[in-house]
Design an enzyme around this catalytic site. Structure first.
Site, PDB file in Angstrom:
ATOM      1  N   ARG A   1       3.956  78.983  66.689  1.00 31.64           N
ATOM      2  CA  ARG A   1       3.887  77.951  67.723  1.00 31.64           C
ATOM      3  C   ARG A   1       3.398  78.585  69.014  1.00 31.64           C
ATOM      4  NH1 ARG A   1       7.585  76.120  71.796  1.00 31.64           N
ATOM      5  NH2 ARG A   1       6.823  74.111  72.597  1.00 31.64           N
TER       6      ARG A   1
ATOM      7  N   HIS B   1      16.518  73.730  79.353  1.00 29.24           N
ATOM      8  CA  HIS B   1      15.657  73.513  78.190  1.00 29.24           C
ATOM      9  C   HIS B   1      15.558  74.804  77.399  1.00 29.24           C
ATOM     10  CE1 HIS B   1      13.083  74.838  81.508  1.00 29.24           C
ATOM     11  NE2 HIS B   1      12.267  75.334  80.618  1.00 29.24           N
TER      12      HIS B   1
ATOM     13  N   HIS C   1      17.640  77.658  79.423  1.00 32.50           N
ATOM     14  CA  HIS C   1      17.448  78.096  80.813  1.00 32.50           C
ATOM     15  C   HIS C   1      16.881  76.958  81.649  1.00 32.50           C
ATOM     16  CE1 HIS C   1      13.411  78.288  79.167  1.00 32.50           C
ATOM     17  NE2 HIS C   1      12.972  78.180  80.404  1.00 32.50           N
TER      18      HIS C   1
ATOM     19  N   ASP D   1      13.969  76.783  84.653  1.00 34.17           N
ATOM     20  CA  ASP D   1      12.938  77.672  85.203  1.00 34.17           C
ATOM     21  C   ASP D   1      13.304  78.003  86.642  1.00 34.17           C
ATOM     22  OD1 ASP D   1      10.287  75.818  83.518  1.00 34.17           O
ATOM     23  OD2 ASP D   1      11.581  77.440  82.828  1.00 34.17           O
TER      24      ASP D   1
END
Ligand SMILES: C=C1C[C@]23C[C@H]1CC[C@H]2[C@]1(C)CCC[C@@](C)(C(=O)O)[C@H]1[C@@H]3C(=O)O
Ligand SMILES: O=C(O)CCC(=O)C(=O)O
Ligand SMILES: [Fe+2]
Length: 382
Positions: free
Chosen positions: A317, A307, A251, A253
């Site tokens: 994570r 990204h 996507h 942002d």
């Protein structure tokens, strides 16, 4: 065998995919309980991404400039020019850069990471007290069950609103305490302080972006002075089949600027020069990227960048994402210096709440969100 990321994975023998049809009416809504799913050897089909989107694990590292903000923040004009130049160069290339000597206290960053465990490790029933409501963007969401029926992200998130306006100086702390209970008072204070620091840092970066585009240091700074931003805690549990799913799908942002702090585990990938690249963890650096709204503000001069985040089978994570957004009544329209006969308007005027509503109710943000939004707007206006 090192699998080249560009290998056409269809040429490799793939088990014949069974095309289930979501029998929504008779299926109980899937509840993503990370404490259970993290041990499962077979992923529920909703978490298995299509072959062409599955992650490759051996991606090259993206060499991103470390932009030292020390001189800029202390008012050194030469260092400021150099920082603005490096920001501009990164934004011309891919829209990602790292900042160091940013002035944010290392212990605040450490606390912001460690406090995440205090929320995400409590039983699901407790987390669901903060459950994100349909169509809203704040609260607890786990893999977005109920929102999407396939390509579910392997993550849990807690998102909340930040406002830079003086009258809202405790909005983060109040929301977290009221929603999670008084025992989260310290938790609320840490994220209130963290968001305050993020807001100030983002205004400094807006000065550099303004200088790099030749519209001056105050133009975008003033536009975002009273920002109404979103803070998101991303929690990616371990996954037994990390090569079949994604922590966060590909996507751009939709927001204006993202300041992200990832922990030491690694997993952020950026699509540059037609290939996925990893951004290595660096505790002393924030990863900064421009979003769709800033792409519109720059009249398409700078591009928001595709990204995603991959997961692993060993360890959780975590990443802290601060999404800078303008105040609701601000009209997103590029400064006049960036519009002329040679470079006409690329996107229509809009406000952030309109784009936010589009991503929450009509369109899952991907790499074409602004395009789809523009079409959607024109249909509404025609
Ligand atoms: C305004 C927002 C929507 C999302 C969170 C912020 C900025 C990034 C968006 C998102 C991460 C893009 C990928 C899809 C998404 C659904 C997700 O995986 O979380 C997006 C967020 C959202 O709509 O909740
Ligand atoms: O967790 C990461 O590294 C990236 C998350 C992200 O891109 C997002 O939340 O928008
Ligand atoms: Fe993102």
């Amino acid at each position: 065998m090192a699998i080249d990321c560009m290998t056409n994975i269809h040429s490799m023998s793939q088990p014949q995919k069974h095309h289930h049809h979501d029998h929504k009416e008779d299926e109980a809504p899937l509840v993503f309980d990370a404490s259970l799913l993290r041990h499962q050897l077979n992923l529920p089909k909703q978490f298995i991404w299509p072959d062409e989107e599955k992650p490759c694990m051996n991606v090259p590292e993206l060499v991103v400039p470390l932009i030292d903000l020390g001189g800029f923040l202390s008012g050194d004009p030469v260092a400021t020019m150099e920082a603005a130049r490096m920001v501009g160069e990164a934004c011309q290339k891919h829209g990602f850069f790292l900042v160091v000597n940013h002035g944010i206290d290392a212990s605040l960053i450490s606390h912001a990471h460690s406090y995440m465990d205090d929320f995400f490790e409590v039983p699901l029933s407790e987390k669901q007290r903060a459950q994100r409501k349909t169509g809203e963007h704040c609260g607890y969401a786990s893999s977005f069950t109920g929102r999407f029926s396939s390509k579910l992200p392997w993550k849990e998130t807690l998102s909340f609103q930040f406002s830079a306006e003086e009258k809202s100086s405790t909005i983060v702390k109040d929301y977290l305490c009221n929603t999670l209970g008084q025992e989260f008072e310290q938790f609320g204070s840490v994220y209130q302080d963290y968001c305050d620091a993020m807001s100030n840092l983002s205004l400094g970066i807006m000065e550099l972006l303004g200088m790099s585009l030749g519209v001056g240091k105050t133009c975008f700074r003033e536009f975002f002075e009273e920002n109404d931003s979103i803070m998101r805690l991303n929690y990616y549990p371990p996954c037994q089949k990390p090569d079949l799913t994604l922590g966060t799908g590909p996507h751009c942002d939709p927001t204006s600027l993202t300041i992200l702090h990832q922990d030491q585990v690694g997993g952020l990938q950026v699509f540059v020069d037609n290939e996925w690249h990893s951004i290595s963890p660096n505790f002393n650096a924030f990863v900064v990227n421009i979003g769709d709204t800033f792409m519109a503000l720059s009249n398409g001069r700078y591009k928001s960048c595709l990204h995603r985040a991959v997961v692993n089978s060993k360890t959780t994570r975590k990443s802290l994402a601060f999404f800078l957004c303008p105040k609701s009544d601000k009209v997103v329209s590029p400064p006049s210096e960036l519009v002329d006969d040679l470079t006409p308007r690329v996107y229509p005027d809009f406000t952030w709440p309109m784009l936010l509503e589009f991503t929450q109710k009509h369109y899952r943000a991907d790499m074409k969100t602004l395009e789809a939004f523009t079409t959607w707007l024109q249909q509404k206006r025609s």
